[in-house]
Structure formats: C-alpha cells, structure tokens
Design an enzyme around this catalytic site. Structure first.
Site, mmCIF file in Angstrom:
data_model
loop_
_atom_site.group_PDB
_atom_site.id
_atom_site.type_symbol
_atom_site.label_atom_id
_atom_site.label_comp_id
_atom_site.label_asym_id
_atom_site.label_seq_id
_atom_site.Cartn_x
_atom_site.Cartn_y
_atom_site.Cartn_z
ATOM 1 N N GLY A 10 0.840 -1.191 0.000
ATOM 2 C CA GLY A 10 0.000 0.000 0.000
ATOM 3 C C GLY A 10 0.878 1.244 0.000
ATOM 4 N N GLY A 12 0.691 5.884 0.362
ATOM 5 C CA GLY A 12 -0.025 7.138 0.490
ATOM 6 C C GLY A 12 0.829 8.252 -0.087
ATOM 7 N N THR A 13 0.480 9.502 0.241
ATOM 8 C CA THR A 13 1.221 10.629 -0.306
ATOM 9 C C THR A 13 2.655 10.668 0.198
ATOM 10 O OG1 THR A 13 -0.832 11.878 -0.364
ATOM 11 C CG2 THR A 13 1.193 13.129 -0.602
ATOM 12 N N PHE A 14 2.866 10.321 1.463
ATOM 13 C CA PHE A 14 4.187 10.482 2.058
ATOM 14 C C PHE A 14 4.773 9.196 2.611
ATOM 15 C CE2 PHE A 14 2.077 14.647 2.506
ATOM 16 C CZ PHE A 14 2.942 15.385 1.714
ATOM 17 N N THR A 16 5.103 4.622 2.042
ATOM 18 C CA THR A 16 4.786 3.376 1.359
ATOM 19 C C THR A 16 4.944 2.229 2.346
ATOM 20 O OG1 THR A 16 7.070 3.046 0.622
ATOM 21 C CG2 THR A 16 5.596 4.241 -0.875
ATOM 22 N N VAL A 17 4.252 1.128 2.077
ATOM 23 C CA VAL A 17 4.392 -0.082 2.887
ATOM 24 C C VAL A 17 4.733 -1.224 1.951
ATOM 25 C CG1 VAL A 17 3.311 -1.643 4.538
ATOM 26 C CG2 VAL A 17 2.696 0.784 4.550
ATOM 27 N N LYS A 36 7.578 0.312 6.529
ATOM 28 C CA LYS A 36 6.848 1.540 6.230
ATOM 29 C C LYS A 36 7.884 2.639 6.045
ATOM 30 C CE LYS A 36 2.813 4.082 8.023
ATOM 31 N NZ LYS A 36 1.838 4.118 9.158
ATOM 32 N N ASP A 130 -6.820 8.273 15.841
ATOM 33 C CA ASP A 130 -7.281 7.911 14.501
ATOM 34 C C ASP A 130 -7.761 6.463 14.462
ATOM 35 O OD1 ASP A 130 -7.911 8.566 11.888
ATOM 36 O OD2 ASP A 130 -5.924 8.093 11.098
#
Length: 341
Positions: A10, A12-14, A16-17, A36, A130
């Site tokens: 996966g 995101g913007t900032f 990675t995994v 990560k 969160d």
C-alpha cells in the site's frame, strides 16, 4: 540490517508499505515483516509512530515495531520503520470481503481486542487519535491489532486552536468544539468503527455533495448522535450507547467497556476465523468518500474528492491543493525488488 524491499502492500502521499525480505542470511526480521517508509525530510509522522510504539511497549493488541533505519535508494534518503506484517490486511478489507458487513460474533471479538489495545494505550499516557477500521490489522491467526500511530499524542498535549486532527467521520464532539483529543475521543471513534463493522456503512448518514463542514456541525452541535444499527443485539446497542455520549466526562472508558456484556470474555468466542483471508490492502477506504486522516488547519469543501489521500500532510501543502491543481507526488510502484543498504 540487510534486507530487500519486496512487493508493495500500500502507499499514500508520504509513505509506502512493502514486504521485507531478509537478505544475505539476515536473522534480524521475523517472517513475515513489513517496512513503512517515508522521505527522510518529511518523516515526522513516521518518526512519531516509531517513538510512541517504542514507549508503549509490547501488547498482543498493538502492532509490533521491529526497529528502524535510514537507507539511500536511487540517490534519495528514506526513513524506514519495520513492523510485523498482517496477512489479512485491515478490518476494512475484511468488511468488503464479507459482502459489506461482519457477523456479530466476529464484531464482538474484534471489538474486544481493540478495547484491550485502547486500554493499554491510555494507561501508558497516550491517545491514538485515529481509530478506524483501516487502522486495525488482521493477522492470519485471526487476531486483530491497532496500527498506524502517526497521529497519536500524549495525553494532555495541547495543539493549535484551529487544528483538525484525525478523520472527520470518526471525530468526537469535544474534538470538533474544543479541539480536545483525549482518551474519550478514541472511545467515540471506536463506536463509529463498530457501526461500520456491523453495517459496512459510516456511523453518520451522509449524502453525495455533503460538505465536511456540515458533518462537523452535526457532530458538534445539538443532540444528534450516530445511528445505531437496528439489527444489532440489545447488548450491542447498549455498548454503542456507552460510546456515543456527547459529554466526554460521562462516556465510558476502555476499562469500563471491557466489563460490558457485549465484549466480556465469557460471552464471545475467540476461535480463529477459518475462511481464507483476502490480500492485504492497507490503503483501502471502502467505497465511501476518501476523508483522510489529517493534522491540518484547513479542510476541503467536499468529502467526495480524490485529492485527500489517507496520509497526513502539512497545512501549507493542503492549502496549496485547495487553491491550485497541484497534485502530490506519487511514488511509482516497484516492478521488482531493490537491494538497499
């Protein structure tokens, strides 16, 4: 540490995994493990996650951190945090796999584990900030663990008056009204997560074209509460009623909830889930609006926009995306493995 960056799990913007593959006979990593990674100059949230996980210590209900390092890859420096890998992806993935909802017996078991994790977090002086299905990971032994501590904070830690922290659909009334993010806010978000497990839908009924601002008004003003599923057992409805209390001082704590009949050990089964698990997809956000986790002083006008990925960024960059067409940098998927050192 010698390791190879494997397939993507996966991004995101900032961050990675990826899967971690030990190299040259390294025994540092258990199998399986994930890494990560963020660009070193923009790794504040990932560094915060590593620090808090280290201070929380070991818990069977919280993702286990295996260490960290820095690497230079193609001339770019990355900060990496190593975590145990969840073969079943997130609870959000499991909801989709089961056709949009989970059996109540499974909901009870998962909720018990999440509350155990929250008790550990709160007793050690922190707030997750969160809690949602995308941040609860499922392992192939059927256990679930709380993950993604990038937005977590110490209890009592103050922030800017205009800061919006977390995911709007899961925000508590006191977070909206008073910028207060303490343990009761995690309990409110837990209730929202339980509703999604049971129904496959957000706890708040929203329509196409609705703005985040209108949602925040509903959360913070008046007596409206998230909708409790009609098909849930009476014990489940009562449990959610203890989570959805507007006054945070009257909301049940994690310690209190562990004694509730809905999740008492003698009232639920902890058997392993026998069905095959779906491939992990940590960035899944259901088929709902992509209302992302965020620490920001700005909010988009509409929740139905693709421009808010599931990772936090600075108020400056979010404002720039509000007034321009500039998109965040997308890291390309790796076609193969890359050796790092």
């Amino acid at each position: 540490m010698n390791w190879v960056r494997g397939d993507s799990l996966g991004h995101g913007t900032f961050a990675t995994v990826n899967i971690v593959v030990p190299a040259n006979g390294s025994t540092f990593f258990p199998s399986p493990a994930a890494v990560k990674s963020s660009l070193s100059h923009n790794a504040g949230l990932l560094e915060n996650e590593k620090e808090i996980l280290s201070r929380l210590g070991s818990s069977p209900h919280i993702i286990n951190c295996l260490g960290h390092d820095h690497t230079i890859e193609n001339g770019v420096e990355f900060y990496n945090v190593f975590l145990e890998q969840a073969a079943g992806g997130s609870l959000a993935d499991q909801v989709k796999k089961h056709g949009g909802s989970l059996p109540e017996s499974f909901v009870r078991r998962c909720t018990r584990s999440i509350v155990e994790g929250l008790r550990h977090i709160h007793e050690h002086g922190f707030v997750h900030c969160d809690v949602k299905l995308q941040n609860v990971l499922v392992f192939d032994n059927g256990k679930v663990k709380i993950a993604d501590f990038g937005l977590a904070k110490e209890k009592g830690e103050k922030h800017g008056k205009c800061e919006c922290r977390g995911t709007p659909l899961f925000m508590s009334p006191e977070s909206v009204n008073d910028n207060e993010y303490e343990p009761p806010a995690d309990i409110w978000a837990l209730g929202c997560a339980v509703v999604e497990m049971a129904t496959g839908k957000p706890a708040w009924d929203i329509r196409d074209g609705s703005s985040i601002w209108s949602l925040l008004v509903r959360i913070g003003v008046g007596e409206e509460l998230p909708k409790i599923p009609e098909d849930l057992s009476e014990e489940g409805k009562d449990f959610l009623g203890k989570c959805f209390v507007k006054d945070p001082t009257k909301r049940w704590s994690a310690e209190m909830l562990l004694k509730h009949p809905f999740i008492k050990v003698d009232s639920i089964s902890f058997d392993k889930v026998h069905e095959p698990l779906s491939p992990p997809s940590p960035s899944t956000h259901f088929d709902f609006p992509h209302w992302a986790s965020t620490v920001t002083a700005s909010l988009p006008s509409s929740p139905y926009s693709d421009e808010w990925p599931g990772w936090s960024c600075t108020p400056e960059s979010r404002l720039r995306r509000l007034v321009t067409d500039k998109r965040p940098e997308n890291w390309s998927e790796l076609d193969g493995w890359m050796r790092v050192r």
